[in-house]
Design an enzyme around this catalytic site. Structure first.
Site, PDB file in Angstrom:
ATOM      1  N   CYS A   1      45.889  50.674  54.933  1.00  0.00           N
ATOM      2  CA  CYS A   1      45.492  51.857  56.235  1.00  0.00           C
ATOM      3  C   CYS A   1      46.158  53.275  55.477  1.00  0.00           C
ATOM      4  CB  CYS A   1      45.451  51.042  57.426  1.00  0.00           C
ATOM      5  SG  CYS A   1      44.548  50.272  57.816  1.00  0.00           S
TER       6      CYS A   1
ATOM      7  N   ALA B   1      63.478  54.592  61.182  1.00  0.00           N
ATOM      8  CA  ALA B   1      63.427  55.217  59.377  1.00  0.00           C
ATOM      9  C   ALA B   1      63.467  52.731  58.813  1.00  0.00           C
ATOM     10  CB  ALA B   1      65.332  55.075  60.077  1.00  0.00           C
TER      11      ALA B   1
END
Length: 436
Positions: free
Chosen positions: A261, A253
């Protein structure tokens, strides 16, 4: 083999240097004459561990050359890689203007059979369009191949040298075999060269990146829920990651994904799906979740100091790049967060080991740059950890406490243990855990 790589950015330069390292004769072509002159002098335009040494050594050994002439590169090569940028257009699709412009120049320069390889990340149907453009400009025989890259910034050299797989999309057996021959030395460990059609290869790259982005956004949504219900996401992550069907990777997280990308490719895939009337509903939500996650720390900051009370506060920032190991600032979560703090009247003093120069484009004079991590802390009301560089892993918390005016840490990368922070006397906020 004789190889030409058109585009000397992140993908092109890494590919050219790695091909040269394995004994091929490579010429890297770029329209930016300053970049080419710098490369000839040994000045590398991007930060990537190990790349500088690779470029310098192979240039010295005359296996790696640089030019601004596409004609020179094409005429002297068997395989020509197109590795130019495909940025996001206003409508979310990939901007292929540079790819098509290069294809036209390649067509005008072909002097015999060539294999043209789309190395840039391009949407479905690009190989067919490239083939059409080249055909209009030459009578020579050629083939177009799709060969997507799967490089991680910060580990690109190792990824290229030891690929988990090489995907070759070719509608011609002759072209597919030639490209496979080029890659053969890179997979002596037995990892596969996977051959498929060009359309399948084009979609494979987008599908991979979209899936990984989905894992990240899913992890962040569960982490946010953990904060609400009182769970600890680190425990949940371990429970999930040990399931072999899920795996440990990309479940951490944080404050969202960035880089060159994932954001671009997710948007391009969404646009492609809409163009073909087959919308990807899950992927659209992945993007929305990620954009919200980038400013989640701002909500925590505002809740702590009070709405309208950020003005005049000083924030020390550790890390600006979208991830450690690179100076890439494209789509970095630090950008929307720090700009939002600036708009609220905050003073920002930041340190990043390598991304200062690239970050100046995004922040202009809106933030101050520290000479080192501890310099950023002096007189700060709070510390924001935004990039998990190794040098931030085990800092001197006693020194941190003495330097700071306020003793609060907002950790966007979950680097520190809440119990340790409490013991050190800090108010500590992270992602997916209860504040202490």
């Amino acid at each position: 083999m004789k190889v030409c790589v058109i585009g000397s950015g992140y993908v092109g330069l890494v590919a050219g240097a790695c091909f040269a390292e394995y004994g091929n004769h490579v010429i890297c072509v770029d329209k930016d004459s300053k970049k080419i002159e710098d490369l000839k002098k040994g000045i590398i335009p991007i930060y990537e561990p190990g790349l500088s040494e690779l470029v310098l050594n192979n240039h010295k050994e005359n296996r790696l050359g640089f030019s601004t002439s596409i004609q020179e590169g094409v005429e002297g090569s068997e395989i020509i890689f197109i590795a130019v940028g495909t940025p996001t257009s206003e409508d979310g699709s990939a901007d292929l203007s540079a790819v098509f412009a290069v294809a036209e120049q390649i067509g005008k320069s072909i002097n015999g059979y060539k294999v043209i390889v789309d190395k840039s990340t391009v949407p479905v149907g690009t190989a067919a369009k490239v083939k059409e453009i080249i055909s209009k400009n030459t009578k020579h025989e050629f083939d177009v191949v799709s060969n997507p890259e799967f490089l991680k910034e910060g580990a690109a050299i190792d990824d290229f040298m030891k690929p988990e797989r090489v995907v070759i999309g070719a509608d011609s057996e002759r072209a597919g075999e030639l490209v496979a021959q080029l890659y053969a030395p890179f997979v002596l460990n037995g990892n596969p060269i996977i051959k498929m059609g060009t359309v399948s290869a084009e979609l494979t790259k987008y599908a991979c990146n979209a899936f990984l982005a989905t894992k990240i956004s899913f992890a962040n949504e569960i982490a946010n829920l953990c904060e609400t219900v009182g769970a600890d996401y680190e425990d949940v992550r371990k429970g999930m990651g040990t399931d072999s069907r899920i795996g440990r990777q990309f479940l951490y997280a944080g404050i969202g994904y960035g880089g060159s990308c994932f954001p671009k490719d997710v948007r391009a895939l969404i646009r492609t799906s809409e163009n073909f009337s087959s919308p990807l509903r899950i992927i659209r939500e992945v993007e929305r979740v990620n954009e919200d996650q980038k400013v989640r720390l701002f909500t925590k900051i505002e809740n702590f100091f009070g709405k309208g009370q950020i003005k005049g506060k000083t924030f020390a920032v550790w890390g600006l790049a979208f991830k450690p190991g690179t100076d890439d600032m494209r789509e970095a979560p630090s950008i929307p967060l720090l700009l939002k703090l600036y708009e609220e009247g905050a003073k920002i003093k930041a340190f990043d080991p390598v991304a200062k120069e690239t970050s100046e484009y995004y922040f202009k004079d809106k933030i101050e740059y520290a000479k080192d991590a501890y310099d950023a802390l002096e007189g700060a009301d709070a510390l924001l950890l935004l990039t998990e560089w190794r040098e931030f892993r085990e800092p001197d918390f006693s020194r941190i406490k003495k330097l700071m005016k306020g003793h609060v840490i907002f950790d966007g990368r979950n680097q520190y243990r809440p119990d340790h922070m409490k013991k050190e006397g800090f108010k500590y906020f992270s992602i997916g855990k209860q504040a202490v």
